[in-house]
Design a protein around this motif. Structure first.
Motif, PDB file in Angstrom:
ATOM      1  N   LEU A 143      30.550  32.106  31.533  1.00  0.00           N
ATOM      2  CA  LEU A 143      31.147  31.792  32.821  1.00  0.00           C
ATOM      3  C   LEU A 143      30.528  32.703  33.873  1.00  0.00           C
ATOM      4  N   MET A 144      30.393  32.185  35.099  1.00  0.00           N
ATOM      5  CA  MET A 144      29.791  32.970  36.172  1.00  0.00           C
ATOM      6  C   MET A 144      30.364  32.493  37.495  1.00  0.00           C
ATOM      7  N   GLY A 145      30.507  33.421  38.434  1.00  0.00           N
ATOM      8  CA  GLY A 145      30.981  33.030  39.750  1.00  0.00           C
ATOM      9  C   GLY A 145      30.662  34.081  40.786  1.00  0.00           C
ATOM     10  N   HIS A 146      30.747  33.657  42.045  1.00  0.00           N
ATOM     11  CA  HIS A 146      30.547  34.561  43.163  1.00  0.00           C
ATOM     12  C   HIS A 146      31.794  34.588  44.026  1.00  0.00           C
ATOM     13  N   SER A 147      32.228  35.782  44.431  1.00  0.00           N
ATOM     14  CA  SER A 147      33.375  35.974  45.314  1.00  0.00           C
ATOM     15  C   SER A 147      34.612  35.333  44.693  1.00  0.00           C
ATOM     16  N   SER A 148      35.276  34.403  45.384  1.00  0.00           N
ATOM     17  CA  SER A 148      36.462  33.775  44.780  1.00  0.00           C
ATOM     18  C   SER A 148      36.100  33.012  43.517  1.00  0.00           C
ATOM     19  N   GLY A 149      34.850  32.560  43.416  1.00  0.00           N
ATOM     20  CA  GLY A 149      34.406  31.933  42.172  1.00  0.00           C
ATOM     21  C   GLY A 149      34.302  32.928  41.037  1.00  0.00           C
ATOM     22  N   ALA A 150      33.966  34.195  41.355  1.00  0.00           N
ATOM     23  CA  ALA A 150      33.968  35.244  40.329  1.00  0.00           C
ATOM     24  C   ALA A 150      35.391  35.509  39.859  1.00  0.00           C
ATOM     25  N   TYR A 151      36.346  35.443  40.795  1.00  0.00           N
ATOM     26  CA  TYR A 151      37.754  35.542  40.405  1.00  0.00           C
ATOM     27  C   TYR A 151      38.093  34.444  39.404  1.00  0.00           C
ATOM     28  N   ASN A 152      37.681  33.208  39.691  1.00  0.00           N
ATOM     29  CA  ASN A 152      37.967  32.104  38.778  1.00  0.00           C
ATOM     30  C   ASN A 152      37.401  32.380  37.392  1.00  0.00           C
ATOM     31  N   ALA A 153      36.137  32.834  37.354  1.00  0.00           N
ATOM     32  CA  ALA A 153      35.519  33.138  36.066  1.00  0.00           C
ATOM     33  C   ALA A 153      36.265  34.243  35.342  1.00  0.00           C
ATOM     34  N   ALA A 154      36.675  35.275  36.092  1.00  0.00           N
ATOM     35  CA  ALA A 154      37.402  36.391  35.484  1.00  0.00           C
ATOM     36  C   ALA A 154      38.722  35.928  34.890  1.00  0.00           C
ATOM     37  N   MET A 155      39.469  35.141  35.635  1.00  0.00           N
ATOM     38  CA  MET A 155      40.767  34.681  35.135  1.00  0.00           C
ATOM     39  C   MET A 155      40.614  33.805  33.898  1.00  0.00           C
ATOM     40  N   LEU A 156      39.613  32.944  33.897  1.00  0.00           N
ATOM     41  CA  LEU A 156      39.404  32.083  32.732  1.00  0.00           C
ATOM     42  C   LEU A 156      39.001  32.903  31.509  1.00  0.00           C
ATOM     43  N   ALA A 157      38.261  33.986  31.735  1.00  0.00           N
ATOM     44  CA  ALA A 157      37.843  34.837  30.619  1.00  0.00           C
ATOM     45  C   ALA A 157      38.959  35.739  30.121  1.00  0.00           C
ATOM     46  N   LEU A 158      39.875  36.142  31.024  1.00  0.00           N
ATOM     47  CA  LEU A 158      40.850  37.175  30.682  1.00  0.00           C
ATOM     48  C   LEU A 158      42.263  36.657  30.440  1.00  0.00           C
ATOM     49  N   ASP A 159      42.661  35.600  31.135  1.00  0.00           N
ATOM     50  CA  ASP A 159      44.007  35.050  30.965  1.00  0.00           C
ATOM     51  C   ASP A 159      43.950  33.949  29.913  1.00  0.00           C
ATOM     52  N   ALA A 160      44.307  34.291  28.690  1.00  0.00           N
ATOM     53  CA  ALA A 160      44.142  33.368  27.572  1.00  0.00           C
ATOM     54  C   ALA A 160      44.928  32.078  27.753  1.00  0.00           C
ATOM     55  N   ASP A 161      46.032  32.111  28.476  1.00  0.00           N
ATOM     56  CA  ASP A 161      46.850  30.916  28.634  1.00  0.00           C
ATOM     57  C   ASP A 161      46.088  29.788  29.306  1.00  0.00           C
ATOM     58  N   LEU A 162      45.164  30.116  30.199  1.00  0.00           N
ATOM     59  CA  LEU A 162      44.433  29.081  30.929  1.00  0.00           C
ATOM     60  C   LEU A 162      43.559  28.250  29.992  1.00  0.00           C
ATOM     61  N   LEU A 163      42.826  28.907  29.107  1.00  0.00           N
ATOM     62  CA  LEU A 163      41.996  28.165  28.168  1.00  0.00           C
ATOM     63  C   LEU A 163      42.811  27.564  27.032  1.00  0.00           C
ATOM     64  N   HIS A 164      43.884  28.244  26.634  1.00  0.00           N
ATOM     65  CA  HIS A 164      44.740  27.668  25.593  1.00  0.00           C
ATOM     66  C   HIS A 164      45.277  26.305  26.010  1.00  0.00           C
ATOM     67  N   ALA A 165      45.511  26.131  27.304  1.00  0.00           N
ATOM     68  CA  ALA A 165      46.070  24.865  27.806  1.00  0.00           C
ATOM     69  C   ALA A 165      45.101  23.696  27.627  1.00  0.00           C
TER      70      ALA A 165
END
Length: 305
Positions: free
Chosen positions: A143-165
């Motif tokens: 995953l990769m992102g810039h600025s708010s897109g980096a936030y999106n990548a970070a949350m998808l990598a770190l908040d397991a609930d998002l990918l579990h869904a």
């Protein structure tokens, strides 16, 4: 974040004029000078029913062995952005043999947190399920992102609930790359961002730094030293320190020449001399986890002569 594109437009436009290029906007200029000989592109693939839930796949003409795949999310304060504006990112990755998936997602005011993250998760799930049809390797998914897109990548990598869904987990992610990302930004100061996160009642769970855990995917975090939009010490530095505390492999790099917005523009061919961001991304993707070290010190890179 929001409004920074106007600053970037001025800086990039002036720089590219020095190269003798003309067009109606700097983003279009960057894309106009981006060759199409390094990739084949399939555009407008739907990963959901909403018109914003579409993505483009960049297939490298000469892929790396085992065909790694990067899903990229652009910035824009969750208020603006379009995947076609980032052709230069898709080409940059494809030119180095990496598959690139550029995904649109719903924006404010259509949605607020966390619905745009749910879109991101669905785009990642689509990629894992379908990228082999394009000869990409779903077992080497980044995953990769810039600025708010980096936030999106970070949350998808770190908040397991998002990918579990969507039937996945952070273990399905080989690593993630954040460029000038906001990872710890409460209380929110940017008026464009406040309504996205229900200010003044912004939930603490909206912050990537609050989701760090052992076993999180390796990370490459890159920031501009002189970033007046997203504080690199608090956000990039703070997240890197917490990842190290949990034993997560991470490398954080800080460059002196780019700004918050031109950091992503260094991926384009005309502006790569500002900083070797593309080289660092390619090295990370090719050599993870060998390319990062959980105990490595942050690197501050001075301007090149």
């Amino acid at each position: 974040m929001a409004g920074a594109l106007r600053q970037w437009f001025g800086a990039v436009f002036g720089g590219l004029l020095l190269l003798g290029v003309s067009a109606c906007s700097p983003v279009k200029i960057l894309n106009a000078v981006t060759p199409d000989s390094t990739f084949d592109k399939t555009a407008g693939i739907a990963y959901g029913e909403d018109p914003r839930q579409k993505l483009d796949v960049y297939v490298p003409r000469h892929p790396l062995e085992d065909a790694p795949v990067v899903v990229f999310f652009y910035g824009g304060s969750w208020n603006s952005g379009a995947r076609e504006d980032y052709t230069f990112v898709g080409e940059a990755l494809a030119s180095r043999g990496i598959y690139a998936v550029l995904a649109d997602y719903r924006l404010y005011p259509q949605v607020r947190y966390p619905l745009f993250l749910e879109d991101g998760a669905r785009a990642v799930a689509w990629t894992k399920a379908h990228i082999r049809e394009y000869s990409g390797n779903p077992q080497r998914l980044y995953l990769m992102g810039h600025s708010s897109g980096a936030y999106n990548a970070a949350m998808l990598a770190l908040d397991a609930d998002l990918l579990h869904a969507v039937g996945m987990s952070p273990a399905d992610i080989s690593g993630w790359i954040g460029l000038a990302g906001p990872y710890d930004f409460l209380p929110i100061k940017n008026p464009d961002v406040r309504p996205v996160f229900f200010w003044p009642d912004s939930p603490p769970q909206s912050q990537p730094i609050n989701h760090v855990s052992r076993g999180a995917p390796p990370a490459l975090l890159i920031a501009a030293n002189e970033d007046d939009l997203v504080n690199p010490v608090r956000n990039t530095g703070g997240l890197a320190r917490k990842l190290r505390e949990y034993g997560v492999p991470v490398q954080d790099l800080y460059y002196s020449r780019p700004s918050h917005v031109t950091l992503v523009a260094t991926l384009s061919r005309p502006l790569r001399r500002l900083a070797p961001v593309l080289d660092q991304v390619v090295s990370f993707v090719r050599h993870t986890p060998d390319s990062v070290n959980a105990t490595a010190e942050p690197a501050i890179v001075a301007p090149q002569p």
